[in-house]
Design a protein around this motif. Structure first.
Motif, short mmCIF file in Angstrom:
data_model
loop_
_atom_site.label_atom_id
_atom_site.label_comp_id
_atom_site.label_asym_id
_atom_site.label_seq_id
_atom_site.Cartn_x
_atom_site.Cartn_y
_atom_site.Cartn_z
N PHE A 39 -2.12 15.85 -5.79
CA PHE A 39 -2.27 14.10 -6.10
C PHE A 39 -3.53 13.86 -6.69
CE2 PHE A 39 -3.85 10.01 -4.16
CZ PHE A 39 -3.15 9.25 -4.87
N LEU A 40 -4.60 14.56 -6.36
CA LEU A 40 -5.86 14.18 -6.93
C LEU A 40 -6.30 14.74 -8.18
CD1 LEU A 40 -8.09 14.37 -3.66
CD2 LEU A 40 -7.31 12.28 -5.04
N LYS A 41 -5.43 15.74 -8.65
CA LYS A 41 -5.38 16.43 -10.04
C LYS A 41 -5.06 15.49 -11.18
CE LYS A 41 -4.05 20.46 -12.89
NZ LYS A 41 -2.91 21.57 -12.58
N GLY A 42 -4.08 14.38 -10.69
CA GLY A 42 -4.04 13.45 -11.70
C GLY A 42 -5.12 12.53 -12.11
N PHE A 43 -6.06 12.45 -11.16
CA PHE A 43 -7.18 11.46 -11.36
C PHE A 43 -8.56 12.22 -11.86
CE2 PHE A 43 -4.59 9.81 -8.00
CZ PHE A 43 -4.78 8.41 -8.37
N SER B 185 -16.32 12.17 -0.56
CA SER B 185 -17.06 13.35 0.28
C SER B 185 -16.83 12.46 1.62
CB SER B 185 -18.13 13.79 -0.31
OG SER B 185 -18.50 14.55 0.45
N PRO B 186 -16.61 13.35 2.73
CA PRO B 186 -16.09 14.64 2.90
C PRO B 186 -14.56 14.87 2.65
CG PRO B 186 -16.37 13.74 4.96
CD PRO B 186 -16.87 12.55 3.91
N CYS B 187 -14.04 13.89 2.34
CA CYS B 187 -12.56 14.08 1.88
C CYS B 187 -12.26 14.71 0.54
CB CYS B 187 -11.73 12.78 2.01
SG CYS B 187 -11.61 12.05 3.61
N THR B 188 -12.56 16.18 0.51
CA THR B 188 -12.46 16.77 -0.84
C THR B 188 -11.75 18.37 -0.34
OG1 THR B 188 -14.64 17.84 -0.16
CG2 THR B 188 -14.94 15.98 -1.48
N SER B 189 -11.53 18.84 -1.67
CA SER B 189 -10.37 19.98 -1.43
C SER B 189 -11.41 21.08 -0.86
CB SER B 189 -10.10 20.23 -3.18
OG SER B 189 -9.55 21.31 -2.92
N GLU B 190 -12.77 21.19 -1.11
CA GLU B 190 -13.50 22.16 -0.73
C GLU B 190 -13.73 21.90 0.80
OE1 GLU B 190 -14.56 21.39 -4.78
OE2 GLU B 190 -14.46 20.12 -3.06
N ARG B 191 -13.71 20.86 1.50
CA ARG B 191 -13.49 20.76 2.94
C ARG B 191 -11.92 20.85 3.50
NH1 ARG B 191 -18.12 18.05 4.75
NH2 ARG B 191 -17.17 18.11 6.75
N LYS B 192 -11.33 21.06 2.46
CA LYS B 192 -9.76 21.00 2.86
C LYS B 192 -9.39 19.75 3.69
CE LYS B 192 -9.08 25.92 3.04
NZ LYS B 192 -8.11 27.00 3.93
N LEU C 173 0.99 -1.31 0.01
CA LEU C 173 0.13 0.04 -0.02
C LEU C 173 1.01 1.28 0.00
CD1 LEU C 173 -2.77 -0.75 2.54
CD2 LEU C 173 -3.03 -0.36 0.18
N GLY C 174 0.44 2.36 -0.44
CA GLY C 174 1.07 3.54 -0.44
C GLY C 174 0.01 4.63 0.25
N PHE C 175 0.52 5.78 0.65
CA PHE C 175 -0.43 6.67 1.17
C PHE C 175 -0.02 8.05 0.65
CE2 PHE C 175 3.25 7.29 3.94
CZ PHE C 175 3.11 8.40 4.37
N ARG C 176 -1.04 9.16 0.70
CA ARG C 176 -0.91 10.37 0.41
C ARG C 176 -1.58 11.31 1.55
NH1 ARG C 176 2.34 8.18 -2.28
NH2 ARG C 176 3.06 8.44 -4.39
N PRO C 177 -1.23 12.52 1.94
CA PRO C 177 0.00 12.99 1.25
C PRO C 177 1.23 12.56 1.83
CG PRO C 177 -1.16 14.36 2.77
CD PRO C 177 -1.82 12.98 2.68
N MET C 178 2.40 12.73 1.35
CA MET C 178 3.59 12.63 1.93
C MET C 178 4.37 13.66 2.42
SD MET C 178 4.38 9.38 1.12
CE MET C 178 6.20 8.92 0.95
#
Length: 315
Positions: free
Chosen positions: A125-129, A159-166, A92-97
């Motif tokens: 990271f999520l921009k690539g998706f 959601s709620p793990c979104t950029s809008e919710r930081k 497994l890998g994780f982000r953010p690093m």
């Protein structure tokens, strides 16, 4: 024996030439007909030698390259799964690093009022998706992709793990994104029956799987669990851990496997939100992927990933 006193028995010392005259004579000696110390025939021989030498050398490397490429398969590795160097046991890998200045660190440490770095890292990271590459992707929650097709990644599923919710960082409820390492042509063997569950699974995950048995929910999932590594970590982490993913509540949906290196492939993600983290304390966390053909080894980080989490209150 010759009489050394006779003239002509010794060569006269060559006349000492100036630097410029000597250089001109080196370039072209009219007496010996030599150019840079060699006659025309000598230059011709050495030129022919090097032409033949480099032609043969080039042909040798071209032949080796053609032999090597003839053993490769188009779009896929020559050695797969257990025959390959990376094997058939994904990690497994994780982000953010953490920042690159501390490349060996796995610590996610921040103050609630200072979350910019971590939010920006997840945004990148999520921009690539969500690429604008013109490739048509399908919804793999509804069907398994056929040859050459790729799955879309709907970021709203996290959601709620979104950029809008930081990503919950200012609230002290940080989201960590998990991804399963790509192994070509690897297919998971699912834990989709309560009678076959791994005894090492956390009880919460066992209950989660059992509650879905007999329902219409898809159980062909590579399940994911996160927990504190030690009793103190478990206590400081709290019980409020939420999982958000693509079509399943706690894992990687089976329709996203196997990875076949298709154009525009996007690997599945799972967002894990830790909502009751004790502040001011370093917490060791281990997340595991669960499939019958995934072995776990904490020392080698096989089938799992380790990171530390520390949330500080504003000073």
């Amino acid at each position: 024996m010759a009489d050394k006193s006779k003239p002509g028995d010794y060569f006269n010392r060559p006349e000492k030439l100036g630097a410029w005259v000597g250089f001109k004579q080196f370039l072209w000696n009219p007496e010996t007909k030599q150019f840079m110390g060699r006659t025309s025939s000598s230059w011709a021989k050495i030129l022919i030698f090097y032409i033949i030498f480099y032609v043969i050398l080039s042909a040798f490397f071209v032949a080796l390259f053609l032999i090597f490429t003839s053993t490769l398969k188009d779009g896929r590795p020559k050695y797969e799964l257990k025959e390959s160097l990376i094997g058939a046991n994904p990690g497994l890998g994780f982000r953010p690093m953490p920042p690159e200045s501390n490349v060996e660190s796995t610590l996610v440490w921040y103050e609630k009022q200072n979350t910019d770095y971590w939010v920006e890292e997840l945004d990148k990271f999520l921009k690539g998706f969500n690429p604008n590459d013109g490739i048509s992707r399908i919804d793999c929650k509804k069907k398994k992709p056929e040859h050459g097709e790729s799955c879309e990644i709907n970021l709203n599923a996290f959601s709620p793990c979104t950029s809008e919710r930081k990503f919950g960082y200012p609230e002290g409820r940080p989201c960590i994104f998990l991804k399963l390492n790509k192994i070509y042509n690897w297919l998971p063997e699912y834990y989709n029956k309560s009678s076959e569950l791994n005894q090492g699974m956390p009880e919460t995950l066992k209950s989660h799987i059992k509650s879905r048995e007999g329902s219409k929910k898809d159980l062909n999932v590579v399940w994911v669990s996160c927990e504190g590594e030690n009793p103190a970590d478990i206590e400081n982490l709290g019980n409020s851990i939420s999982y958000y993913s693509l079509g399943s509540e706690q894992g990687f949906l089976g329709n996203y496997f196997p990875f076949m290196n298709s154009d525009g492939y996007l690997q599945p993600l799972v967002a894990v939100q830790f909502s009751s983290v004790k502040t001011g304390v370093l917490i060791n966390i281990e997340c595991k992927a669960w499939s019958k053909n995934i072995a776990h080894d904490r020392s080698d980080r096989r089938g799992s990933v380790h990171f530390e989490l520390m949330v500080d209150e504003p000073k």
